[in-house]
Design a protein around this motif. Structure first.
Motif, mmCIF file in Angstrom:
data_model
loop_
_atom_site.group_PDB
_atom_site.id
_atom_site.type_symbol
_atom_site.label_atom_id
_atom_site.label_comp_id
_atom_site.label_asym_id
_atom_site.label_seq_id
_atom_site.Cartn_x
_atom_site.Cartn_y
_atom_site.Cartn_z
ATOM 1 N N SER A 1 -8.234 -15.071 2.757
ATOM 2 C CA SER A 1 -9.375 -14.362 3.333
ATOM 3 C C SER A 1 -9.090 -12.861 3.382
ATOM 4 O O SER A 1 -7.940 -12.425 3.331
ATOM 5 N N LYS A 2 -10.150 -12.098 3.486
ATOM 6 C CA LYS A 2 -10.002 -10.646 3.565
ATOM 7 C C LYS A 2 -9.243 -10.247 4.833
ATOM 8 O O LYS A 2 -8.454 -9.310 4.819
ATOM 9 N N ASP A 3 -9.493 -10.976 5.917
ATOM 10 C CA ASP A 3 -8.792 -10.691 7.173
ATOM 11 C C ASP A 3 -7.292 -10.935 7.038
ATOM 12 O O ASP A 3 -6.479 -10.147 7.527
ATOM 13 N N ASP A 4 -6.941 -12.026 6.380
ATOM 14 C CA ASP A 4 -5.518 -12.318 6.167
ATOM 15 C C ASP A 4 -4.872 -11.240 5.306
ATOM 16 O O ASP A 4 -3.749 -10.799 5.580
ATOM 17 N N ALA A 5 -5.576 -10.816 4.269
ATOM 18 C CA ALA A 5 -5.039 -9.779 3.387
ATOM 19 C C ALA A 5 -4.841 -8.482 4.158
ATOM 20 O O ALA A 5 -3.820 -7.806 3.998
ATOM 21 N N PHE A 6 -5.798 -8.133 5.011
ATOM 22 C CA PHE A 6 -5.687 -6.911 5.806
ATOM 23 C C PHE A 6 -4.484 -6.995 6.749
ATOM 24 O O PHE A 6 -3.707 -6.043 6.869
ATOM 25 N N ARG A 7 -4.319 -8.143 7.409
ATOM 26 C CA ARG A 7 -3.207 -8.342 8.337
ATOM 27 C C ARG A 7 -1.861 -8.239 7.610
ATOM 28 O O ARG A 7 -0.934 -7.571 8.064
ATOM 29 N N VAL A 8 -1.770 -8.883 6.449
ATOM 30 C CA VAL A 8 -0.533 -8.845 5.673
ATOM 31 C C VAL A 8 -0.251 -7.422 5.186
ATOM 32 O O VAL A 8 0.906 -6.986 5.154
ATOM 33 N N GLY A 9 -1.304 -6.693 4.843
ATOM 34 C CA GLY A 9 -1.129 -5.296 4.435
ATOM 35 C C GLY A 9 -0.484 -4.474 5.530
ATOM 36 O O GLY A 9 0.429 -3.677 5.276
ATOM 37 N N LYS A 10 -0.938 -4.671 6.761
ATOM 38 C CA LYS A 10 -0.332 -3.955 7.896
ATOM 39 C C LYS A 10 1.130 -4.372 8.076
ATOM 40 O O LYS A 10 1.979 -3.539 8.382
ATOM 41 N N VAL B 1 3.176 -5.440 5.744
ATOM 42 C CA VAL B 1 3.947 -4.856 4.650
ATOM 43 C C VAL B 1 4.261 -3.394 4.960
ATOM 44 O O VAL B 1 5.398 -2.932 4.785
ATOM 45 N N GLU B 2 3.265 -2.657 5.435
ATOM 46 C CA GLU B 2 3.470 -1.246 5.785
ATOM 47 C C GLU B 2 4.512 -1.108 6.898
ATOM 48 O O GLU B 2 5.400 -0.262 6.819
ATOM 49 N N ALA B 3 4.397 -1.943 7.918
ATOM 50 C CA ALA B 3 5.332 -1.879 9.041
ATOM 51 C C ALA B 3 6.753 -2.217 8.589
ATOM 52 O O ALA B 3 7.717 -1.547 8.981
ATOM 53 N N ALA B 4 6.884 -3.237 7.765
ATOM 54 C CA ALA B 4 8.206 -3.627 7.271
ATOM 55 C C ALA B 4 8.806 -2.530 6.409
ATOM 56 O O ALA B 4 10.004 -2.225 6.513
ATOM 57 N N THR B 5 7.984 -1.898 5.588
ATOM 58 C CA THR B 5 8.466 -0.813 4.728
ATOM 59 C C THR B 5 8.977 0.347 5.578
ATOM 60 O O THR B 5 10.059 0.879 5.314
ATOM 61 N N GLU B 6 8.200 0.732 6.575
ATOM 62 C CA GLU B 6 8.619 1.835 7.453
ATOM 63 C C GLU B 6 9.926 1.497 8.172
ATOM 64 O O GLU B 6 10.811 2.336 8.288
ATOM 65 N N GLU B 7 10.042 0.256 8.625
ATOM 66 C CA GLU B 7 11.249 -0.177 9.324
ATOM 67 C C GLU B 7 12.472 -0.102 8.412
ATOM 68 O O GLU B 7 13.526 0.399 8.803
ATOM 69 N N VAL B 8 12.312 -0.563 7.181
ATOM 70 C CA VAL B 8 13.418 -0.543 6.222
ATOM 71 C C VAL B 8 13.810 0.894 5.887
ATOM 72 O O VAL B 8 14.993 1.237 5.848
ATOM 73 N N LEU B 9 12.826 1.753 5.662
ATOM 74 C CA LEU B 9 13.124 3.143 5.310
ATOM 75 C C LEU B 9 13.801 3.877 6.466
ATOM 76 O O LEU B 9 14.713 4.685 6.238
ATOM 77 N N LEU B 10 13.387 3.601 7.702
ATOM 78 C CA LEU B 10 14.042 4.224 8.852
ATOM 79 C C LEU B 10 15.494 3.760 8.986
ATOM 80 O O LEU B 10 16.393 4.565 9.238
ATOM 81 N N ALA B 11 15.715 2.465 8.821
ATOM 82 C CA ALA B 11 17.081 1.937 8.899
ATOM 83 C C ALA B 11 17.943 2.529 7.794
ATOM 84 O O ALA B 11 19.089 2.921 8.017
ATOM 85 N N PHE B 12 17.368 2.603 6.609
ATOM 86 C CA PHE B 12 18.065 3.158 5.451
ATOM 87 C C PHE B 12 18.453 4.618 5.709
ATOM 88 O O PHE B 12 19.581 5.036 5.459
ATOM 89 N N LYS B 13 17.514 5.375 6.245
ATOM 90 C CA LYS B 13 17.762 6.787 6.550
ATOM 91 C C LYS B 13 18.906 6.923 7.557
ATOM 92 O O LYS B 13 19.793 7.768 7.395
ATOM 93 N N ARG C 1 7.042 -2.172 -2.257
ATOM 94 C CA ARG C 1 5.878 -2.041 -1.387
ATOM 95 C C ARG C 1 4.603 -1.919 -2.219
ATOM 96 O O ARG C 1 3.595 -2.548 -1.933
ATOM 97 N N ARG C 2 4.660 -1.104 -3.256
ATOM 98 C CA ARG C 2 3.494 -0.897 -4.118
ATOM 99 C C ARG C 2 3.048 -2.221 -4.751
ATOM 100 O O ARG C 2 1.851 -2.533 -4.792
ATOM 101 N N GLY C 3 4.008 -3.008 -5.223
ATOM 102 C CA GLY C 3 3.680 -4.309 -5.808
ATOM 103 C C GLY C 3 3.047 -5.243 -4.799
ATOM 104 O O GLY C 3 2.060 -5.936 -5.098
ATOM 105 N N ALA C 4 3.602 -5.257 -3.589
ATOM 106 C CA ALA C 4 3.043 -6.115 -2.535
ATOM 107 C C ALA C 4 1.640 -5.650 -2.153
ATOM 108 O O ALA C 4 0.737 -6.470 -1.963
ATOM 109 N N MET C 5 1.452 -4.346 -2.074
ATOM 110 C CA MET C 5 0.140 -3.826 -1.698
ATOM 111 C C MET C 5 -0.903 -4.069 -2.795
ATOM 112 O O MET C 5 -2.079 -4.226 -2.500
#
Length: 85
Positions: free
Chosen positions: A49-58, A60-72, A30-34
Motif C-alpha cells: 500500500s502507499k501508506d506502507d511505502a511511505f512508512r518504510v521510506g521514513k 529508510v531515511e532514519a536508518a540512513t541518518e543513524e548509520v551516517l552519524l555512527a560512521f562519522k 539508500r538510493r536503491g531502497a528509496m
C-alpha cells in the motif's frame, strides 16, 4: 618508533578519503531502497500500500541518518586517536 607528524597527517587524510567512500556506499544503498519505496508510493508494486511505502521510506531515511552519524563518530574518534599517538 612513533610515527612522524607528517605521516600521521597523511593517515588522517586517507581515513577521510576512506570515510567518504563508505558514506557514498551507504547513500547508494539508500538510493536503491528509496527507488523501491517510490515505486510503492506510485502504486507500481503489487501488494504494497502507499501508506506502507511511505512508512518504510521514513524508516529508510532514519536508518540512513543513524548509520551516517555512527560512521562519522567512529571516523572522528579514529582520526583523533591517530593524531594523539
Amino acid at each position: 618508533p612513533r610515527a612522524s607528524d607528517e605521516s600521521r597527517r597523511e593517515m588522517v587524510k586517507e581515513l577521510g578519503r576512506q570515510a567518504e567512500n563508505g558514506k557514498q556506499r551507504v547513500r547508494k544503498i539508500r538510493r536503491g531502497a528509496m527507488d523501491v519505496v517510490n515505486k510503492g508510493k506510485q502504486g507500481k508494486l503489487e501488494g504494497i500500500s502507499k501508506d506502507d511505502a511511505f512508512r518504510v521510506g521514513k524508516e529508510v531515511e532514519a536508518a540512513t541518518e543513524e548509520v551516517l552519524l555512527a560512521f562519522k563518530g567512529i571516523v572522528e574518534k579514529k582520526q583523533r586517536s591517530v593524531m594523539d599517538d
